[in-house]
Design a protein around this motif. Sequence first.
Motif, mmCIF file in Angstrom:
data_model
loop_
_atom_site.group_PDB
_atom_site.id
_atom_site.type_symbol
_atom_site.label_atom_id
_atom_site.label_comp_id
_atom_site.label_asym_id
_atom_site.label_seq_id
_atom_site.Cartn_x
_atom_site.Cartn_y
_atom_site.Cartn_z
ATOM 1 N N SER A 9 0.866 -1.166 0.000
ATOM 2 C CA SER A 9 0.000 0.000 0.000
ATOM 3 C C SER A 9 0.906 1.220 0.000
ATOM 4 N N THR A 10 0.738 2.086 -0.995
ATOM 5 C CA THR A 10 1.587 3.267 -1.124
ATOM 6 C C THR A 10 0.705 4.504 -1.268
ATOM 7 N N SER A 11 1.331 5.658 -1.191
ATOM 8 C CA SER A 11 0.617 6.908 -1.387
ATOM 9 C C SER A 11 1.400 7.771 -2.367
ATOM 10 N N ARG A 12 0.662 8.506 -3.187
ATOM 11 C CA ARG A 12 1.309 9.471 -4.084
ATOM 12 C C ARG A 12 1.794 10.696 -3.313
ATOM 13 N N LYS A 13 1.336 10.841 -2.070
ATOM 14 C CA LYS A 13 1.702 12.003 -1.255
ATOM 15 C C LYS A 13 2.785 11.618 -0.242
ATOM 16 N N ARG A 14 3.908 12.294 -0.361
ATOM 17 C CA ARG A 14 5.040 12.020 0.529
ATOM 18 C C ARG A 14 4.652 12.191 2.008
ATOM 19 N N GLU A 15 3.900 13.253 2.324
ATOM 20 C CA GLU A 15 3.559 13.513 3.728
ATOM 21 C C GLU A 15 2.688 12.401 4.316
ATOM 22 N N ILE A 16 1.844 11.788 3.509
ATOM 23 C CA ILE A 16 1.037 10.659 3.973
ATOM 24 C C ILE A 16 1.939 9.452 4.217
ATOM 25 N N ALA A 17 2.848 9.194 3.291
ATOM 26 C CA ALA A 17 3.778 8.066 3.445
ATOM 27 C C ALA A 17 4.616 8.231 4.708
ATOM 28 N N GLN A 18 5.039 9.450 5.001
ATOM 29 C CA GLN A 18 5.847 9.699 6.196
ATOM 30 C C GLN A 18 5.046 9.453 7.473
ATOM 31 N N ILE A 19 3.770 9.745 7.438
ATOM 32 C CA ILE A 19 2.921 9.464 8.606
ATOM 33 C C ILE A 19 2.884 7.962 8.866
ATOM 34 N N TYR A 20 2.677 7.161 7.790
ATOM 35 C CA TYR A 20 2.604 5.710 7.952
ATOM 36 C C TYR A 20 3.957 5.091 8.274
ATOM 37 N N ALA A 21 5.032 5.681 7.778
ATOM 38 C CA ALA A 21 6.375 5.172 8.097
ATOM 39 C C ALA A 21 6.671 5.386 9.571
ATOM 40 N N GLY A 22 6.157 6.475 10.107
ATOM 41 C CA GLY A 22 6.331 6.758 11.523
ATOM 42 C C GLY A 22 7.780 6.984 11.890
ATOM 43 N N GLN A 23 8.021 6.941 13.161
ATOM 44 C CA GLN A 23 9.368 7.095 13.677
ATOM 45 C C GLN A 23 9.699 5.864 14.494
ATOM 46 N N ALA A 24 10.919 5.400 14.335
ATOM 47 C CA ALA A 24 11.349 4.227 15.102
ATOM 48 C C ALA A 24 11.398 4.592 16.577
ATOM 49 N N ASP A 25 10.898 3.693 17.415
ATOM 50 C CA ASP A 25 10.895 3.973 18.851
ATOM 51 C C ASP A 25 12.049 3.292 19.575
ATOM 52 N N HIS A 26 12.920 2.628 18.848
ATOM 53 C CA HIS A 26 14.107 2.004 19.419
ATOM 54 C C HIS A 26 15.314 2.394 18.584
ATOM 55 N N SER A 27 16.472 2.462 19.202
ATOM 56 C CA SER A 27 17.665 2.869 18.467
ATOM 57 C C SER A 27 18.078 1.826 17.426
ATOM 58 N N GLU A 28 17.580 0.602 17.543
ATOM 59 C CA GLU A 28 17.939 -0.456 16.591
ATOM 60 C C GLU A 28 17.028 -0.477 15.367
ATOM 61 N N LYS A 29 15.955 0.309 15.373
ATOM 62 C CA LYS A 29 15.006 0.327 14.256
ATOM 63 C C LYS A 29 15.067 1.671 13.548
ATOM 64 N N ARG A 30 14.837 1.641 12.234
ATOM 65 C CA ARG A 30 14.813 2.859 11.429
ATOM 66 C C ARG A 30 13.574 2.862 10.551
ATOM 67 N N ALA A 31 12.928 4.003 10.441
ATOM 68 C CA ALA A 31 11.820 4.162 9.503
ATOM 69 C C ALA A 31 12.423 4.327 8.108
ATOM 70 N N VAL A 32 11.812 3.672 7.126
ATOM 71 C CA VAL A 32 12.320 3.719 5.755
ATOM 72 C C VAL A 32 11.198 4.169 4.831
ATOM 73 N N LEU A 33 11.532 5.055 3.907
ATOM 74 C CA LEU A 33 10.576 5.531 2.925
ATOM 75 C C LEU A 33 11.147 5.223 1.545
ATOM 76 N N PHE A 34 10.417 4.433 0.761
ATOM 77 C CA PHE A 34 10.835 4.089 -0.593
ATOM 78 C C PHE A 34 10.150 5.019 -1.583
ATOM 79 N N GLU A 35 10.875 5.433 -2.595
ATOM 80 C CA GLU A 35 10.281 6.197 -3.698
ATOM 81 C C GLU A 35 10.230 5.269 -4.901
ATOM 82 N N ILE A 36 9.024 5.068 -5.431
ATOM 83 C CA ILE A 36 8.818 4.137 -6.541
ATOM 84 C C ILE A 36 8.540 4.946 -7.802
#
Length: 70
Positions: A9-36
């Motif tokens: 599930s993707t969005s054409r809107k970057r700001e929407i994708a960033q909301i769903y990617a969220g922020q990692a809550d642990h130092s070992e995890k990273r939020a990733v945003l792919f551009e297709i």
Amino acid sequence: SIAINNYWSTSRKREIAQIYAGQADHSEKRAVLFEIKCNLDDENNSAIFCDISGESEFSDEEEVLFDAGS
């Protein structure tokens, strides 16, 4: 043989994708945003996708589903 159908599930809107990617809550995890990028003029393009924004309850998200194997 087992077939599994999965979609991204993707969005054409970057700001929407960033909301769903969220922020990692642990130092070992990273939020990733792919551009297709898809070249719709390429006859050999085998990507399977569908813009479902007209069918979605949240049409402002401009959601596009991609077949996971695309």
